[in-house]
Design an enzyme around this catalytic site. Sequence first.
Site, PDB file in Angstrom:
ATOM      1  N   ARG A  46       0.967  -1.276  -0.032  1.00 38.77           N
ATOM      2  CA  ARG A  46      -0.075   0.071   0.074  1.00 38.77           C
ATOM      3  C   ARG A  46       0.874   1.379  -0.078  1.00 38.77           C
ATOM      4  O   ARG A  46       2.285   1.175   0.021  1.00 38.77           O
ATOM      5  CB  ARG A  46      -1.049  -0.067   1.074  1.00 38.77           C
ATOM      6  N   GLY A  47      -0.001   2.414  -0.132  1.00 39.67           N
ATOM      7  CA  GLY A  47       0.893   3.614  -0.275  1.00 39.67           C
ATOM      8  C   GLY A  47       1.246   3.880  -1.713  1.00 39.67           C
ATOM      9  O   GLY A  47       1.353   3.091  -2.634  1.00 39.67           O
ATOM     10  N   ALA A  48       0.747   5.299  -2.188  1.00 38.63           N
ATOM     11  CA  ALA A  48       0.478   5.639  -3.559  1.00 38.63           C
ATOM     12  C   ALA A  48       1.874   5.335  -4.316  1.00 38.63           C
ATOM     13  O   ALA A  48       1.811   4.515  -5.480  1.00 38.63           O
ATOM     14  CB  ALA A  48       0.186   7.075  -3.600  1.00 38.63           C
ATOM     15  N   GLN A 196      -3.129   2.695   9.812  1.00 38.79           N
ATOM     16  CA  GLN A 196      -1.973   2.773   9.293  1.00 38.79           C
ATOM     17  C   GLN A 196      -1.044   3.473   9.867  1.00 38.79           C
ATOM     18  O   GLN A 196       0.182   3.328   9.958  1.00 38.79           O
ATOM     19  CB  GLN A 196      -1.806   3.257   7.744  1.00 38.79           C
ATOM     20  N   ASP A 237      -2.236  11.029  -2.301  1.00 36.60           N
ATOM     21  CA  ASP A 237      -2.597   9.883  -3.361  1.00 36.60           C
ATOM     22  C   ASP A 237      -2.865  10.321  -4.874  1.00 36.60           C
ATOM     23  O   ASP A 237      -2.578   9.648  -5.857  1.00 36.60           O
ATOM     24  CB  ASP A 237      -3.657   8.970  -2.946  1.00 36.60           C
ATOM     25  N   ASN A 247      -5.923  12.270  -0.072  1.00 37.82           N
ATOM     26  CA  ASN A 247      -5.125  11.478   0.783  1.00 37.82           C
ATOM     27  C   ASN A 247      -6.099  10.948   1.779  1.00 37.82           C
ATOM     28  O   ASN A 247      -7.163  10.987   1.502  1.00 37.82           O
ATOM     29  CB  ASN A 247      -4.089  12.534   1.360  1.00 37.82           C
ATOM     30  N   LYS A 248      -5.188  10.079   2.631  1.00 33.61           N
ATOM     31  CA  LYS A 248      -6.229   9.194   3.350  1.00 33.61           C
ATOM     32  C   LYS A 248      -7.210  10.123   4.354  1.00 33.61           C
ATOM     33  O   LYS A 248      -7.055  11.101   4.715  1.00 33.61           O
ATOM     34  CB  LYS A 248      -5.072   8.499   4.502  1.00 33.61           C
TER      35      LYS A 248
HETATM   36  O1  MRU Z   1      -4.910   3.218   1.735  1.00 31.04           O
HETATM   37  P1  MRU Z   1      -3.537   3.462   1.853  1.00 31.04           P
HETATM   38  O2  MRU Z   1      -2.762   3.112   2.999  1.00 31.04           O
HETATM   39  O3  MRU Z   1      -2.698   3.092   0.481  1.00 31.04           O
HETATM   40  O4  MRU Z   1      -3.301   4.986   2.017  1.00 31.04           O
HETATM   41  C1  MRU Z   1      -2.078   5.541   1.997  1.00 31.04           C
HETATM   42  C2  MRU Z   1      -2.195   7.143   1.891  1.00 31.04           C
HETATM   43  O5  MRU Z   1      -3.245   7.630   2.142  1.00 31.04           O
HETATM   44  C3  MRU Z   1      -0.848   7.724   2.110  1.00 31.04           C
HETATM   45  O6  MRU Z   1      -0.878   8.884   2.869  1.00 31.04           O
HETATM   46  C4  MRU Z   1      -0.317   8.280   0.800  1.00 31.04           C
HETATM   47  O7  MRU Z   1      -0.550   7.174  -0.205  1.00 31.04           O
HETATM   48  C5  MRU Z   1       1.071   8.759   0.796  1.00 31.04           C
HETATM   49  S1  MRU Z   1       2.247   7.825   0.644  1.00 31.04           S
HETATM   50  C6  MRU Z   1       3.712   8.245   0.515  1.00 31.04           C
END
Ligand code: MRU
Length: 362
Positions: A46-48, A196, A237, A247-248
């Site tokens: 996970r994470g963009a 997270q 994201d 973002n989250k």
């Molecule tokens: O659902 P996730 O855990 O993939 O969400 C991730 C986020 O929202 C992060 O803040 C975002 O991807 C930035 S990561 C460098």
Amino acid sequence: MSVRSIEWHDGKVRFLDQSKLPANEVYIETDDETVVARAIKSLALRGAPLIGIAAGYGFVLAFGRLKSDDARSISTCIERTTHLFTSTRPTAVNLFWAVNRMRHTAIDSTGKSMDAIHANLLAEAIAIHTEDEEKCRIIGQLGAGLLPNAASVLTHCNTGSLATGGDGTAQSILKVAWEQKKLKHVYIDETRPLLQGARLTAWELQRLRIPCTLITDSTAAFLLQQGKVNAIVVGADRITLNGDVANKVGTYGLAVMATYHEIPFYVAAPTSTVDFEMETGREIPIEQRSGTELTKIGEYQIAPAGVDVYSPAFDVTPHELITAIVTEREVLRKPYRDALEALRGQNLSALSQKGPSAGHAG
Ligand code: MRU
């Protein structure tokens, strides 16, 4: 020490299953691209930036298993693999950006031997990975310069080496500021529903020995009111051309609180997170999560079964609430449309816009 959350190892992809953290550090090794796609869907990866990197390696695996190098088989493999990865998660644009890079590498390699196609794809996937590592490093340097001495920072979700190919986006800023001795403390939102912040950011910051305190998401406003925070730093994201940021979920609330309390609100992201083809945040496809992530914690039922649930994975922060956007190119300031148009002029995402598009939403 930062974690290597994914790597190419001996013809396979090896990655850390983030759904098992912090209790268990389990690495999965696979030569099957559908395993990688399922890991993205289930948030084991996970994470963009990281899901883009994973999709890149997924393409290499898909072509590694292709027997025939005739144009028709290659074209079918490209389409099948594109669909496999673009249908995993809809919001982070890095995924679509990386898929487009891999598609074009495959298209440009058509007519060559299978070995040559495979070598070109592997080189491209590794380039996506190593470029991201470098982008994280620069974001850390640029962003740390924005923080005051003895900074006390609030962050949300996980933006570290688990979410990227390097030290992270927002978290790279924290790491560099800590190394420069200008960071005093980090407050971590637990980040409901999938935690997270609690599971991953707390784990990473402990490993980095950065002093940190975990809070519930609903504690953030009180923390700001008490004057315990002098900057909020988050990742992204997808950033649209006007500077709106997905973002989250919970990020938008933090930006509103930061504005009310006159605290700077910084977004950190590589330019692969910018969707140069999308005008505003209203158009961003927002992933909806399953209701059971709210009604249960693990196997434990915390809300009555069958209760109606609304659970968007992300929200959109309007550009006017953002103090600055830290990219690997520069620190962008308002008006973001002008700053982002100028970046587009530098042809940064030429690869993501060349030829047939992998589309946006899954
Ligand atoms: O659902 P996730 O855990 O993939 O969400 C991730 C986020 O929202 C992060 O803040 C975002 O991807 C930035 S990561 C460098």
